[in-house]
Design an enzyme around this catalytic site. Structure first.
Site, PDB file in Angstrom:
ATOM      1  N   GLU A 182     -15.201   4.740   7.653  1.00 16.85           N
ATOM      2  CA  GLU A 182     -14.374   3.846   7.496  1.00 16.85           C
ATOM      3  C   GLU A 182     -13.509   3.481   8.843  1.00 16.85           C
ATOM      4  OE1 GLU A 182      -9.518   4.305   5.925  1.00 16.85           O
ATOM      5  OE2 GLU A 182     -10.489   6.172   5.602  1.00 16.85           O
ATOM      6  N   SER A 196      -2.689   1.031  -4.639  1.00 17.51           N
ATOM      7  CA  SER A 196      -3.208   2.089  -3.515  1.00 17.51           C
ATOM      8  C   SER A 196      -4.488   2.723  -4.225  1.00 17.51           C
ATOM      9  CB  SER A 196      -2.471   3.376  -4.078  1.00 17.51           C
ATOM     10  OG  SER A 196      -2.334   4.464  -2.988  1.00 17.51           O
ATOM     11  N   ALA A 197      -4.836   2.220  -2.796  1.00 12.83           N
ATOM     12  CA  ALA A 197      -6.606   3.637  -3.314  1.00 12.83           C
ATOM     13  C   ALA A 197      -6.766   5.268  -3.199  1.00 12.83           C
ATOM     14  CB  ALA A 197      -7.039   3.458  -1.753  1.00 12.83           C
ATOM     15  N   ASP A 235       0.711  -1.363   0.113  1.00 13.02           N
ATOM     16  CA  ASP A 235       0.152  -0.190   0.261  1.00 13.02           C
ATOM     17  C   ASP A 235       0.903   0.796   0.160  1.00 13.02           C
ATOM     18  OD1 ASP A 235      -1.771   1.762   0.465  1.00 13.02           O
ATOM     19  OD2 ASP A 235      -1.796   1.491   2.334  1.00 13.02           O
ATOM     20  N   ASP A 288      -0.164   5.163   1.246  1.00 11.06           N
ATOM     21  CA  ASP A 288      -1.007   6.035   2.477  1.00 11.06           C
ATOM     22  C   ASP A 288      -0.401   5.788   3.345  1.00 11.06           C
ATOM     23  OD1 ASP A 288      -1.579   8.011   0.695  1.00 11.06           O
ATOM     24  OD2 ASP A 288      -3.128   7.852  -0.093  1.00 11.06           O
ATOM     25  N   ASP A 292      -2.118  -0.646   6.002  1.00 11.67           N
ATOM     26  CA  ASP A 292      -2.199  -0.839   6.946  1.00 11.67           C
ATOM     27  C   ASP A 292      -2.941  -0.538   6.628  1.00 11.67           C
ATOM     28  OD1 ASP A 292      -2.983   3.233   6.505  1.00 11.67           O
ATOM     29  OD2 ASP A 292      -2.512   1.504   5.320  1.00 11.67           O
ATOM     30  N   LYS A 318      -9.662  -3.380  -2.958  1.00  9.43           N
ATOM     31  CA  LYS A 318      -8.211  -3.358  -3.262  1.00  9.43           C
ATOM     32  C   LYS A 318      -7.697  -4.926  -3.734  1.00  9.43           C
ATOM     33  CE  LYS A 318      -4.713  -1.105  -1.572  1.00  9.43           C
ATOM     34  NZ  LYS A 318      -4.242   0.054  -0.797  1.00  9.43           N
TER      35      LYS A 318
END
Length: 323
Positions: A123, A191-192, A76, A78, A265, A240
């Site tokens: 979230e 990555s989103a 990932d 971020d 994360d 993802k």
């Protein structure tokens, strides 16, 4: 001290003191024949949490035996490759860079803050399942991207916003990138966030090497450099997986690389290796917030949990032994 949590119930916490030299559990001595120093010293640190030391030991030995030819890394971006905080100040994510930038109109900043505040609380809501959060994440990403379109973002503004931001890579990122390119080990950044900003950060701080592939939300700019849309489907925190990797041949080309180091994360990051021809996946999770509330859950999902770690020491230590 290294904390080992044997079993996964809340009652089972065993603290192993690190003392002496040989045979200490905290050094994770690897069994069987060894070609390299088997001590992963980075796993001694107090912020490193391992639920099942034997499983981790076995996985690391398997990766050492397999060598660089069988290895690939999926990460990932971020708060994983990038910092969550620096000197007590929260660092920006790829979306945040534009949301708070003074280069964007104040009305954009205010509306972006409202959208972020609404959906971020969903979230991180522990009472909701991933399935329940899924449609809200689609709404969030859609609204965030629509705002960028509405305010006619330009490539020049994006580049300048990145340069002025405190979005930064974790300590020793150059060591990570250097080890991987030197040994020709593929790195998939999944990555989103915003792929254009990820590229800008890496180019600004390091180099976008040939072994790096980025799967993310990419912007579509016209010949004037103005944003006119986004390419492909939305990638958000909970989708993802292989369904959003448009290059369907990527994992096929790496089918012999059956040992995967996964870095994430969030719980959504656990699915990033789906689609890979993986026999063994070593999952390393960065836990950056709500530690008391989330540590137990993270330890049931990740093999190694790193609490408040703004470095890449652990993965670099592993690679030092594997490559």
């Amino acid at each position: 001290m290294v904390k080992y949590f044997n079993g996964l119930s809340n009652r089972a916490i065993i603290v192993g003191a690190i003392a002496g030299t040989a045979g200490v559990l905290g050094l994770l001595w690897l069994r069987r024949s060894r070609k390299k120093d088997p001590r992963i010293l980075e796993l001694q640190k107090s912020h490193v949490h391992i639920a099942d030391p034997d499983r981790v030991t076995d996985l690391i030995q398997t990766f050492i035996d397999g060598g660089k030819q069988k290895l690939q890394v999926i990460a990932d971006f971020d708060n994983t490759l990038s910092r969550y905080a620096c000197n007590g100040t929260k660092c920006l994510s790829t979306h945040n860079v534009l949301e708070v930038s003074h280069l964007m109109p104040s009305s954009f900043n205010e509306r972006s803050k409202e959208v972020h505040s609404k959906y971020y609380s969903i979230e991180i809501d522990p009472s909701k399942t991933m399935e329940e959060k899924f449609p809200y994440m689609v709404e969030w990403w859609t609204k965030a991207h629509d705002l960028l379109l509405e305010y006619n973002l330009t490539q020049q503004t994006l580049r300048q916003a990145v340069e002025e931001s405190n979005l930064m890579l974790k300590e020793d990122y150059n060591l990570l990138f250097g080890q991987l390119i030197r040994h020709k080990v593929p790195l998939l950044i999944f990555s989103a966030g915003l792929g254009d900003i990820i590229e800008e950060v890496i180019k600004l701080k390091s180099q976008l090497y040939d072994n790096i592939k980025i799967v993310s939300n990419y912007m579509d700019f016209n010949h004037h450099g103005t944003l006119i849309g986004f390419k492909g489907d939305i990638i958000h925190i909970y989708n993802k997986n292989e369904s959003v990797i448009k290059d369907s041949t990527y994992f096929e080309r790496l089918k012999k690389r059956t040992n995967v180091i996964l870095l994430g994360d969030s719980l959504g990051d656990l699915h990033m290796a789906e689609g890979a021809n993986a026999d063994h996946v070593l999952k390393i999770g960065y836990l950056n917030y709500n530690v008391e509330q989330l540590l137990h859950t993270y330890m049931t999902k990740y093999d190694i949990v790193l609490v408040g770690d703004e470095t890449l020491d652990v993965v670099n230590g592993l690679l030092r032994n594997i490559l």
